[in-house]
Design an enzyme around this catalytic site. Structure first.
Site, PDB file in Angstrom:
ATOM      1  N   LYS A 112     -99.103 -85.421  62.778  1.00 26.22           N
ATOM      2  CA  LYS A 112     -98.632 -86.521  61.927  1.00 26.22           C
ATOM      3  C   LYS A 112     -99.497 -86.597  60.665  1.00 26.22           C
ATOM      4  O   LYS A 112     -99.000 -86.673  59.565  1.00 26.22           O
ATOM      5  CB  LYS A 112     -98.698 -87.834  62.719  1.00 26.22           C
ATOM      6  N   GLU A 158    -108.680 -80.054  65.366  1.00 31.14           N
ATOM      7  CA  GLU A 158    -108.308 -79.156  66.462  1.00 31.14           C
ATOM      8  C   GLU A 158    -107.046 -78.374  66.094  1.00 31.14           C
ATOM      9  O   GLU A 158    -106.983 -77.155  66.212  1.00 31.14           O
ATOM     10  CB  GLU A 158    -108.039 -79.969  67.741  1.00 31.14           C
ATOM     11  N   GLY A 177     -98.414 -91.769  67.083  1.00 33.08           N
ATOM     12  CA  GLY A 177     -98.426 -90.435  67.693  1.00 33.08           C
ATOM     13  C   GLY A 177     -97.962 -90.454  69.142  1.00 33.08           C
ATOM     14  O   GLY A 177     -97.145 -89.630  69.561  1.00 33.08           O
ATOM     15  N   ARG A 178     -98.450 -91.404  69.926  1.00 32.14           N
ATOM     16  CA  ARG A 178     -98.116 -91.420  71.357  1.00 32.14           C
ATOM     17  C   ARG A 178     -96.698 -91.904  71.625  1.00 32.14           C
ATOM     18  O   ARG A 178     -96.264 -91.950  72.773  1.00 32.14           O
ATOM     19  CB  ARG A 178     -99.142 -92.279  72.109  1.00 32.14           C
ATOM     20  N   GLU A 192    -104.619 -95.497  75.071  1.00 30.37           N
ATOM     21  CA  GLU A 192    -104.840 -95.507  73.622  1.00 30.37           C
ATOM     22  C   GLU A 192    -104.181 -96.752  73.006  1.00 30.37           C
ATOM     23  O   GLU A 192    -104.629 -97.268  71.991  1.00 30.37           O
ATOM     24  CB  GLU A 192    -104.305 -94.222  72.964  1.00 30.37           C
ATOM     25  N   HIS A 226    -104.052 -84.482  99.296  1.00 31.67           N
ATOM     26  CA  HIS A 226    -105.098 -83.643  99.876  1.00 31.67           C
ATOM     27  C   HIS A 226    -106.399 -83.779  99.107  1.00 31.67           C
ATOM     28  O   HIS A 226    -107.269 -82.928  99.209  1.00 31.67           O
ATOM     29  CB  HIS A 226    -104.623 -82.186  99.932  1.00 31.67           C
ATOM     30  N   LYS A 258    -114.678 -88.746  65.764  1.00 29.76           N
ATOM     31  CA  LYS A 258    -114.188 -87.705  64.843  1.00 29.76           C
ATOM     32  C   LYS A 258    -115.118 -87.590  63.635  1.00 29.76           C
ATOM     33  O   LYS A 258    -115.451 -86.494  63.200  1.00 29.76           O
ATOM     34  CB  LYS A 258    -112.780 -88.051  64.339  1.00 29.76           C
TER      35      LYS A 258
HETATM   36  O1  F6P Z   1    -107.260 -88.848  68.044  1.00 28.77           O
HETATM   37  C1  F6P Z   1    -106.182 -89.597  68.424  1.00 28.77           C
HETATM   38  C2  F6P Z   1    -104.919 -89.261  67.671  1.00 28.77           C
HETATM   39  O2  F6P Z   1    -104.961 -89.847  66.419  1.00 28.77           O
HETATM   40  C3  F6P Z   1    -103.691 -89.675  68.444  1.00 28.77           C
HETATM   41  O3  F6P Z   1    -103.352 -90.989  68.243  1.00 28.77           O
HETATM   42  C4  F6P Z   1    -102.679 -88.701  67.959  1.00 28.77           C
HETATM   43  O4  F6P Z   1    -101.580 -88.608  68.838  1.00 28.77           O
HETATM   44  C5  F6P Z   1    -103.510 -87.438  67.913  1.00 28.77           C
HETATM   45  O5  F6P Z   1    -104.782 -87.863  67.482  1.00 28.77           O
HETATM   46  C6  F6P Z   1    -102.980 -86.359  67.008  1.00 28.77           C
HETATM   47  O6  F6P Z   1    -102.861 -86.809  65.686  1.00 28.77           O
HETATM   48  P1  F6P Z   1    -102.039 -85.975  64.624  1.00 28.77           P
HETATM   49  O7  F6P Z   1    -100.614 -85.902  65.092  1.00 28.77           O
HETATM   50  O8  F6P Z   1    -102.175 -86.725  63.332  1.00 28.77           O
HETATM   51  O9  F6P Z   1    -102.638 -84.611  64.553  1.00 28.77           O
END
Ligand code: F6P
Length: 555
Positions: free
Chosen positions: A205, A211, A266-267, A352, A383, A511
């Site tokens: 987003k 990452e 995002g979620r 979150e 288990h 972050k």
């Molecule tokens: O670090 C949390 C977060 O901001 C989430 O809310 C989000 O889903 C995820 O990182 C990924 O964010 P993006 O889609 O901006 O890469």
């Protein structure tokens, strides 16, 4: 001093407290004996999902007091405000319009947003068709056969869950998901694939998540090393983002970018183009059914009376267990292999959203916010951690998720899975007294002394509160309804607890620190070199950083 939580300020709070106290000393099997209609009446069914909450520490008077919270907190008004797009995310001054992503027509006042959603759906559908027909060609002229979703958090968990859950719908193009910045994640996935026939979807987003961007860069180099030219790269990349400029800076022209919008968290974004990899995997028709199932849940949420409103009921039950009975966690136990990562998905959704320390006005909470959500596929958990559920000292409410039919065609084997689900739920509820355990042991031929000694170890208290959510089978429509159910449950709980479910400031500090550390770690690795030690660190973090430096020069 902070004021009490909304659920505690509303009428009936002392009554609910005394019901909770009274019931926590009773047994759920006793409640069944006292109320022969309980199995039928402590259930609600909608959209093919049956919520059975008869195994909760609730009787009719307590339920009445609990359900009274919904009108008192105006949950229906809150649902309307959410679905109409009012700016409920008050720290970021925007609405949370995930429901619009699955709407079939424009709600009043949201025509412009809906037009963009509809146009994006058409583009997603066109992508699916081009890939499925074999007309999307990679740099060597061969058709794309594999798609890798690069994203993390909400840009990963939803699409990944859908592909796993609806595995039986999978078609010609295989979809893979890479989230971790650990190079092993991408490396393991790439090992199996041919660069010439692989398409990457960079899902971010913000297009600023380290990452994801790091993995995207590695993917880019992988393609270039395999012989793709810079000009051919757009054949191998799509981006899903609000940040077109950053995507362009990465080398992706606007034609390769599908939009999402600030008003989608995002979620909550799996219904948008963030879900593209899953739409490609299961096909556009199945993805549309998923949207329709979720849209049906939106309507149900807005219209159904509290007593049969699944999201409101689930949230009230969560509030009951956490705020009145003192539970600090909540287990999700899917009896379905495809739903094995549902707990991961729900972890982000609920923790979150509702893992907050201040109320919507910024005042510190003097009550608990979201419980720790955890869980694993049903029989696997049996288990391992079910021991604690059955005999541990902590209160662990749970949701059993129980599809009644398998899509594998292997009905005999599936019978065993369902039997296990029902058995675990029953064992948690009825338990076994020490006396029952003792007589079982004697019947098995144990000496009296040994049976007496062992019986307390075999005793199980029972009355472990849990819900069972059952439905016919994991179809796209049902899955859409199920995920939207949990979204709205999360929102209702935020309303009852007085918090904003739609921001996530708590993830930012880590972050920022990682960014400054990275800057230092990219400098000289020798601690005595100028440049090292630029970041102001506490001694414990500095010690770790130095351990890392030493590990860079093995031997
Ligand atoms: O670090 C949390 C977060 O901001 C989430 O809310 C989000 O889903 C995820 O990182 C990924 O964010 P993006 O889609 O901006 O890469």
């Amino acid at each position: 001093m902070s004021s009490p939580a909304p659920f505690a300020r509303l009428p009936g709070h002392p009554e609910r407290q005394s019901h909770a106290q009274r019931l926590s000393g009773t047994s759920v099997p006793g409640l069944f004996q006292a109320d022969p209609q309980r199995a039928d009446d402590f259930c609600a069914e909608a959209l093919g999902l049956r919520l059975d909450y008869s195994r909760q520490w609730l009787d009719r008077p307590a339920r009445e007091a609990l359900l009274a919270l919904a009108p008192a907190a105006d949950l229906h008004g809150a649902a309307r405000a959410l679905l109409e797009g009012q700016p409920l995310n008050i720290t970021e001054l925007r609405p949370a319009l995930h429901s619009l992503l699955r709407a079939r027509s424009a709600p009043r006042g949201l025509e412009a947003e809906f037009a963009e959603v509809a146009a994006t759906r058409l583009r997603m559908q066109a992508c699916c068709e081009q890939l499925h027909s074999g007309n999307w060609l990679g740099f060597s002229g061969n058709a794309i056969t594999d798609v890798i979703n690069l994203g993390i958090g909400g840009s990963d968990l939803g699409p990944r869950l859908i592909v796993e859950a609806l595995g039986s719908y999978r078609g010609a193009v295989d979809c893979h998901h890479v989230a971790n910045v650990d190079p092993a994640d991408l490396q393991d996935t790439l090992l199996e694939l041919d660069p010439a026939t692989t398409l990457f979807i960079v899902c971010s987003k913000s297009f600023q998540t380290r990452e994801t961007l790091t993995n995207a860069q590695v993917a880019r180099n992988w393609l270039l090393t395999a012989g793709a030219s810079e000009e051919q790269l757009p054949r191998h990349f799509l981006a899903i983002t609000t940040n077109l400029e950053a995507a362009e800076a990465f080398g992706l022209p606007a034609d390769n970018c599908l939009p999402i919008w600030d008003w989608v968290g995002g979620r909550y974004s799996v219904w948008s183009a963030i879900g593209l990899s899953s739409a490609i995997a299961i096909g556009w028709d199945a993805f549309s059914e998923l949207l329709d199932g979720a849209a049906a849940m939106d309507q149900h949420f807005a219209e159904a009376p509290v007593a049969s409103n699944l999201p409101m009921l689930l949230s009230l039950l969560e509030t009951w267990c956490c705020q009145y009975l003192g539970a600090e966690n909540h287990a999700v136990l899917p009896y379905d292999h495809g739903l094995r990562h549902l707990p991961d998905y729900l972890q982000q959704l609920t923790m979150e959203s509702n893992g907050k320390g201040v109320d919507a006005q910024g005042c510190p909470l003097s009550w608990d916010s979201a419980p720790v959500l955890w869980g694993a596929a049903g029989t696997l958990g049996q288990h391992s951690f079910h021991q604690l559920l059955h005999q541990g000292t902590r209160l662990c409410p749970a949701d059993f998720i129980l599809p009644l039919r398998t899509r594998t065609g292997m009905h005999e084997q599936h019978r065993l899975l369902v039997a296990n689900g029902i058995a675990q739920s029953r064992a948690l509820m009825v338990g076994r007294s020490a006396e029952e355990a003792r007589s079982e042991l004697l019947q098995r031929g144990l000496q009296k002394q040994r049976a007496d000694a062992l019986a307390p170890h075999l005793a199980m208290p029972g009355s472990r509160p849990h819900n069972v959510i059952s439905f016919d089978a994991v179809t796209p429509w049902r899955l859409g309804a199920l995920l939207a159910l949990y979204e709205h449950r999360t929102f209702c709980s935020a309303q009852l607890w007085g918090i904003n479910a739609f921001d996530q400031w708590g993830v930012e500090l880590g972050k920022q620190i990682a960014d400054s550390l990275l800057e230092e770690m990219s400098g000289p690795t020798d601690p005595y070199q100028p440049g090292a030690g630029r970041v102001d660190l506490d001694p414990a973090s500095r010690a770790l950083l130095e351990a890392w430096r030493r590990a860079q020069t093995p031997g």
